[in-house]
Design an enzyme around this catalytic site. Structure first.
Site, PDB file in Angstrom:
ATOM      1  N   PHE A 166       7.509 -52.344  26.242  1.00 44.38           N
ATOM      2  CA  PHE A 166       6.633 -51.269  26.668  1.00 44.38           C
ATOM      3  C   PHE A 166       6.243 -51.493  28.056  1.00 44.38           C
ATOM      4  O   PHE A 166       5.673 -52.739  28.330  1.00 44.38           O
ATOM      5  CB  PHE A 166       5.538 -50.959  25.879  1.00 44.38           C
ATOM      6  CG  PHE A 166       4.730 -49.759  26.255  1.00 44.38           C
ATOM      7  CD1 PHE A 166       5.023 -48.495  25.946  1.00 44.38           C
ATOM      8  CD2 PHE A 166       3.410 -50.143  26.721  1.00 44.38           C
ATOM      9  CE1 PHE A 166       4.134 -47.503  26.446  1.00 44.38           C
ATOM     10  CE2 PHE A 166       2.607 -49.117  27.216  1.00 44.38           C
ATOM     11  CZ  PHE A 166       3.137 -47.690  26.979  1.00 44.38           C
ATOM     12  N   ASP A 251       6.425 -58.979  32.405  1.00 46.49           N
ATOM     13  CA  ASP A 251       5.288 -57.998  32.175  1.00 46.49           C
ATOM     14  C   ASP A 251       4.169 -58.726  31.283  1.00 46.49           C
ATOM     15  O   ASP A 251       4.569 -58.915  29.894  1.00 46.49           O
ATOM     16  CB  ASP A 251       5.937 -56.706  31.522  1.00 46.49           C
ATOM     17  CG  ASP A 251       4.677 -55.768  31.396  1.00 46.49           C
ATOM     18  OD1 ASP A 251       3.493 -56.191  31.260  1.00 46.49           O
ATOM     19  OD2 ASP A 251       4.860 -54.432  30.939  1.00 46.49           O
ATOM     20  N   LYS A 284      -4.714 -54.847  31.129  1.00 48.99           N
ATOM     21  CA  LYS A 284      -5.470 -54.918  30.060  1.00 48.99           C
ATOM     22  C   LYS A 284      -6.662 -56.024  30.039  1.00 48.99           C
ATOM     23  O   LYS A 284      -7.932 -55.503  30.433  1.00 48.99           O
ATOM     24  CB  LYS A 284      -4.632 -55.147  29.041  1.00 48.99           C
ATOM     25  CG  LYS A 284      -3.731 -54.013  28.564  1.00 48.99           C
ATOM     26  CD  LYS A 284      -3.065 -54.068  27.062  1.00 48.99           C
ATOM     27  CE  LYS A 284      -2.616 -52.699  26.720  1.00 48.99           C
ATOM     28  NZ  LYS A 284      -1.214 -52.446  26.849  1.00 48.99           N
TER      29      LYS A 284
END
Ligand SMILES: *Cc1c(COP(=O)(O)O)cnc(C)c1O
Length: 426
Positions: A166, A251, A284
């Protein structure tokens, strides 16, 4: 929430025990119905119907408007690294808000330089490395996507991403995200992205050639249920990209910022296998609850990529978000949270493995996937958990995800571990 409702919200006591339920269920239900109605009248339906209206948080706990207390084992999806309202974080961002809140990228500010410097330090970046700040994970990947388009002077059209990963919801990052259900409603997508099957070195080798600009990999795939790659995969990806003159982009939006007990997951020798990427993306946990993303180019990757004027964002690197990020990284250091996360995480994984109905536990540190044995529905388990005062995430039909605040203690976790067999059994 309307004014009337706010005034009806009962005062919340921080020392309320977990089991404290509203004394009279009727008005609470009526109130819950009202905020749900309010929500659906004024907010977008894209997230579905919200499960709770949370009004307050402290450490590893959050409270809803009825005063019910929850143990937060998801931390805003791996965001609240220091838990809710950590005093260092509150102080850093409120002092910064009272000093200098926003300035645009015509200018810089000490928090921006300090946070970038700290990222250089924790990643042990070689000279020439550079940080680009944005506001979210998808933006961090979007910048990396644009860098990849500029790699090798723009002459390499293809970007490779892995199934199960994702990478975000804006059009570039969405193109990288393999899940068809996310992409297809928005076709045509950004062209030039090829998806390779998870864990298959041969498929990766077959896909990479001199048209490849970059390979994007999540060191641990979070949204698919916390899945790491087979041994040797990252090493192979590094060798293949290097040989082909392509970039390797990791990522680390979910796996970074101490989540696995290393500053970034790829620095854990078992996960990263010593691989040094060309670009790392972060978000995040980085702001600990303030929106911030970072695209970090390693060594001379920077010089080949974006030039002045080729990319930008109004809010990126704003002083408040950067001050919050710096407080997160400094507190991870001063509270020894790397070691704490590693130790608490492996203890938790061990405990979970022994629970009836748990087939396997995946992940590292405090990013854990719980695979349920056959016949158990993760969504139903998570719903029962919420009812019992535990916030957990059913990330696939048979997997739960735990990503608690990094400050969580064994003591905090015991009530959950005690309850889990019953929550699974139903
Ligand atoms: C959450 C996530 C993103 C997207 O981040 P947003 O802040 O939601 O845009 C990208 N990559 C990974 C690995 C993520 O977990």
């Amino acid at each position: 929430m309307s004014d009337t409702q706010a005034s009806q919200t009962p005062a919340v006591q921080s020392d309320q025990p977990q089991s404290d339920q509203p004394q009279n269920a009727q008005p609470q239900n009526a109130q819950a119905q009202t905020w749900r109605d309010d929500f659906s009248r004024v907010l977008s339906p894209v997230f579905g119907s919200p499960q709770l209206d949370l009004v307050r948080g402290e450490g590893v706990h959050a409270w809803d408007a009825s005063g019910k207390k929850y143990l937060d084992l998801l931390a805003g999806i791996a965001v609240n690294a220091l838990g809710h309202c950590h005093p260092n974080w509150v102080k850093a961002l409120s002092e910064q808000a009272a000093t200098l809140g926003h300035i645009s990228n015509f200018f810089t500010s000490p928090p921006q330089i300090n946070l970038a410097t700290k990222l250089h330090e924790v990643l042990d970046l070689p000279a020439g490395s550079a940080v680009f700040f944005s506001n979210s994970g998808t933006e961090a990947n979007e910048a990396a996507f644009k860098m990849a388009r500029r790699a090798a002077g723009g002459g390499r059209p293809i970007i490779i991403a892995v199934e199960g990963a994702f990478h975000g919801r804006t059009m570039g990052s969405l193109a990288l995200t393999a899940k068809a259900a996310y992409r297809e409603p928005f076709a045509p997508g950004v062209p030039g992205v090829v998806h390779v099957p998870y864990g298959d070195v041969d498929a990766l080798a077959a896909a990479i050639n001199d048209t490849t600009a970059a390979v994007f990999i999540e060191p641990i795939q979070g949204e698919v249920g916390v899945r790491s790659h087979p041994a040797g995969y990252l090493t192979a990806a590094r060798e293949l990209t290097r040989d082909a003159g392509a970039l390797l982009v990791l990522d680390e939006v979910q796996s970074g910022v101490a989540r696995t007990g290393s500053w970034f997951a790829h620095q854990d020798p078992e996960i990263g296998e010593g691989v040094v990427p060309d670009i790392i993306t972060s978000a995040k946990g980085l702001g600990g609850g303030m929106p911030i993303g970072a695209t970090i180019t390693v060594g001379d990757a920077n010089t080949k990529l974006l030039e002045a004027g080729q990319h930008g964002t109004t809010f990126g690197g704003n002083p408040i978000a950067c001050a919050a990020g710096l407080a997160v990284l400094e507190t991870i250091e001063t509270e020894n949270l790397l070691t704490h996360t590693r130790e608490t995480g492996s203890w938790l994984a061990e405990q979970l493995t022994a629970v009836d109905g748990v087939k396997a536990v995946t992940g590292t540190g405090l990013l854990l996937g719980i695979e349920l044995s056959e016949g158990h529905d993760a969504k139903a388990v998570a719903a029962r958990a919420l009812e019992a005062g535990f916030i957990i995430n059913p990330v696939t039909p048979d997997r739960l995800r735990l990503a608690p605040p990094l400050i969580v203690t064994r003591e905090d976790l015991v009530p959950f571990l005690d309850a889990l067999p019953g929550l699974i059994a139903g």
